[in-house]
Design a protein around this motif. Structure first.
Motif, mmCIF file in Angstrom:
data_model
loop_
_atom_site.group_PDB
_atom_site.id
_atom_site.type_symbol
_atom_site.label_atom_id
_atom_site.label_comp_id
_atom_site.label_asym_id
_atom_site.label_seq_id
_atom_site.Cartn_x
_atom_site.Cartn_y
_atom_site.Cartn_z
ATOM 1 N N PRO A 24 0.807 -1.231 0.000
ATOM 2 C CA PRO A 24 0.000 0.000 0.000
ATOM 3 C C PRO A 24 0.834 1.272 0.000
ATOM 4 O O PRO A 24 0.397 2.287 -0.540
ATOM 5 C CB PRO A 24 -0.808 -0.092 1.301
ATOM 6 C CG PRO A 24 -0.836 -1.531 1.629
ATOM 7 C CD PRO A 24 0.461 -2.093 1.139
ATOM 8 N N HIS A 28 0.210 4.097 -2.723
ATOM 9 C CA HIS A 28 -0.118 5.447 -2.292
ATOM 10 C C HIS A 28 0.764 6.477 -2.989
ATOM 11 O O HIS A 28 0.308 7.554 -3.357
ATOM 12 C CB HIS A 28 0.036 5.556 -0.776
ATOM 13 C CG HIS A 28 -0.392 6.885 -0.239
ATOM 14 N ND1 HIS A 28 -1.716 7.191 -0.023
ATOM 15 C CD2 HIS A 28 0.314 8.000 0.094
ATOM 16 C CE1 HIS A 28 -1.789 8.438 0.426
ATOM 17 N NE2 HIS A 28 -0.583 8.950 0.497
ATOM 18 N N GLY A 54 -4.800 6.997 6.548
ATOM 19 C CA GLY A 54 -3.725 6.047 6.223
ATOM 20 C C GLY A 54 -4.228 4.641 5.938
ATOM 21 O O GLY A 54 -3.455 3.774 5.545
ATOM 22 N N LYS A 55 -5.529 4.385 6.160
ATOM 23 C CA LYS A 55 -6.082 3.049 5.908
ATOM 24 C C LYS A 55 -7.113 3.142 4.789
ATOM 25 O O LYS A 55 -8.209 3.673 4.986
ATOM 26 C CB LYS A 55 -6.744 2.478 7.176
ATOM 27 C CG LYS A 55 -5.835 2.443 8.404
ATOM 28 C CD LYS A 55 -4.662 1.490 8.249
ATOM 29 C CE LYS A 55 -3.357 2.264 8.278
ATOM 30 N NZ LYS A 55 -2.312 1.690 9.071
ATOM 31 N N THR A 56 -6.745 2.664 3.610
ATOM 32 C CA THR A 56 -7.624 2.791 2.440
ATOM 33 C C THR A 56 -8.072 1.435 1.908
ATOM 34 O O THR A 56 -7.419 0.414 2.145
ATOM 35 C CB THR A 56 -6.903 3.546 1.292
ATOM 36 O OG1 THR A 56 -5.820 2.732 0.833
ATOM 37 C CG2 THR A 56 -6.358 4.889 1.757
ATOM 38 N N GLY A 59 -5.459 0.080 -0.432
ATOM 39 C CA GLY A 59 -4.365 -0.595 0.266
ATOM 40 C C GLY A 59 -4.767 -1.994 0.698
ATOM 41 O O GLY A 59 -4.010 -2.950 0.531
ATOM 42 N N ASP A 91 -3.161 -4.448 10.884
ATOM 43 C CA ASP A 91 -2.733 -3.063 10.729
ATOM 44 C C ASP A 91 -3.916 -2.111 10.956
ATOM 45 O O ASP A 91 -3.786 -1.059 11.592
ATOM 46 C CB ASP A 91 -2.166 -2.923 9.306
ATOM 47 C CG ASP A 91 -1.777 -1.527 8.949
ATOM 48 O OD1 ASP A 91 -1.006 -0.921 9.704
ATOM 49 O OD2 ASP A 91 -2.245 -1.032 7.901
ATOM 50 N N LYS A 94 -4.916 -2.028 14.650
ATOM 51 C CA LYS A 94 -3.912 -1.187 15.319
ATOM 52 C C LYS A 94 -4.273 0.283 15.182
ATOM 53 O O LYS A 94 -4.273 1.036 16.157
ATOM 54 C CB LYS A 94 -2.531 -1.472 14.717
ATOM 55 C CG LYS A 94 -1.329 -0.739 15.262
ATOM 56 C CD LYS A 94 -1.104 0.679 14.755
ATOM 57 C CE LYS A 94 -1.189 0.898 13.264
ATOM 58 N NZ LYS A 94 0.011 0.636 12.510
ATOM 59 N N SER A 95 -4.621 0.702 13.952
ATOM 60 C CA SER A 95 -4.938 2.114 13.718
ATOM 61 C C SER A 95 -6.186 2.546 14.486
ATOM 62 O O SER A 95 -6.276 3.687 14.940
ATOM 63 C CB SER A 95 -5.135 2.387 12.221
ATOM 64 O OG SER A 95 -3.891 2.344 11.572
ATOM 65 N N LYS A 98 -4.978 3.211 17.866
ATOM 66 C CA LYS A 98 -4.058 4.345 17.812
ATOM 67 C C LYS A 98 -4.844 5.662 17.800
ATOM 68 O O LYS A 98 -4.463 6.626 18.463
ATOM 69 C CB LYS A 98 -3.215 4.204 16.540
ATOM 70 C CG LYS A 98 -1.869 4.879 16.571
ATOM 71 C CD LYS A 98 -1.058 4.446 15.358
ATOM 72 C CE LYS A 98 0.079 5.394 15.099
ATOM 73 N NZ LYS A 98 0.854 4.993 13.900
ATOM 74 N N ARG A 99 -5.947 5.675 17.044
ATOM 75 C CA ARG A 99 -6.790 6.876 16.993
ATOM 76 C C ARG A 99 -7.453 7.110 18.352
ATOM 77 O O ARG A 99 -7.598 8.234 18.805
ATOM 78 C CB ARG A 99 -7.875 6.749 15.918
ATOM 79 C CG ARG A 99 -7.414 6.643 14.467
ATOM 80 C CD ARG A 99 -6.625 7.835 13.971
ATOM 81 N NE ARG A 99 -5.196 7.711 14.187
ATOM 82 C CZ ARG A 99 -4.369 7.015 13.411
ATOM 83 N NH1 ARG A 99 -4.818 6.397 12.355
ATOM 84 N NH2 ARG A 99 -3.080 6.965 13.682
ATOM 85 N N ARG A 105 -2.617 10.070 12.397
ATOM 86 C CA ARG A 105 -2.133 9.227 11.324
ATOM 87 C C ARG A 105 -0.634 9.481 11.071
ATOM 88 O O ARG A 105 -0.218 10.621 10.945
ATOM 89 C CB ARG A 105 -2.915 9.538 10.042
ATOM 90 C CG ARG A 105 -2.455 8.768 8.843
ATOM 91 C CD ARG A 105 -1.976 9.710 7.775
ATOM 92 N NE ARG A 105 -1.413 8.969 6.659
ATOM 93 C CZ ARG A 105 -1.803 9.105 5.414
ATOM 94 N NH1 ARG A 105 -2.766 9.928 5.125
ATOM 95 N NH2 ARG A 105 -1.213 8.418 4.475
ATOM 96 N N GLY A 106 0.145 8.393 11.072
ATOM 97 C CA GLY A 106 1.563 8.509 10.789
ATOM 98 C C GLY A 106 2.437 8.681 12.031
ATOM 99 O O GLY A 106 3.647 8.485 11.959
#
Ligand code: CTP
Ligand code: MG
Length: 165
Positions: A24, A28, A54-56, A59, A91, A94-95, A98-99, A105-106
């Motif tokens: 991805p 990107h 960041g999560k599409t 991807g 992944d 995880k995001s 994380k949010r 993001r990142g």
């Protein structure tokens, strides 16, 4: 006994997940105008993004297909698809967390950014094939963050990345 053979075996096993996880990033870079966020830009109850930009879908789909392709080259498409999808699923989860803890993001979140896809790949492999190799799991859990940091440092030296981590 831990031999170089077991190490190579573990790496060959997880290769579809590794490449699914990297795919991805390249997509990107090439098609930056065509990214469709999995959360469709929506927020969670806490007012923060569900997953973030960041999560599409691109991807997720491309990564799963790359996993399948690597699996095909290694002799089993289904294993590749399962490991690839599992990696991106890990992944994504995880995001989500994380949010929730407020990291944008990142932002870096060690060690979860490094091992999320390993956890997802092993989980899905277990769900589909009812197999779990503990030695491979532990080797990869330790080796992956090291490989991750080493490749990032290399990317920095080659001027492909702005930060050495
Ligand atoms: N990517 C994507 N779709 C996915 C996973 C990754 O398009 N399902 C792309 C995005 O361009 C992302 C890049 O790969 O920025 C690197 O992935 P990752 O490091 O996992 O995402 P981050 O941008 O760091 O976002 P987060 O903070 O949510 O981990
Ligand atoms: Mg990241």
């Amino acid at each position: 006994m831990l031999s170089i053979y077991v190490l190579v075996e573990a790496l060959l096993f997880i290769l579809p997940a590794y490449l699914a996880n990297i795919a991805p990033v390249f997509f990107h870079k090439i098609f930056s105008g065509y990214n469709f966020p999995i959360d469709f830009g929506r927020n969670f109850f806490d007012g923060k993004r569900i997953f973030g930009d960041g999560k599409t879908w691109n991807g997720l789909i491309l990564g799963t297909m790359i996993g399948g392709l690597v699996g095909y080259l290694e002799g089993n498409v289904n294993i590749g698809l399962v490991l690839g999808f599992g990696a991106l699923f890990g992944d994504l989860v995880k995001s989500f967390f994380k949010r929730r803890i407020g990291k944008v993001r990142g932002a870096s979140w060690f060690p979860f950014d490094q091992i999320d896809f390993i956890l997802g790949a092993f989980l899905f492999y277990y769900l589909f094939f009812r197999q779990f190799v503990l030695t491979h799991f532990f080797i990869l859990l330790i080796l992956t963050p090291i490989l991750h940091l080493a490749t990032n440092w290399l990317g920095f030296k080659l001027k492909l990345k702005k930060e050495p981590w």
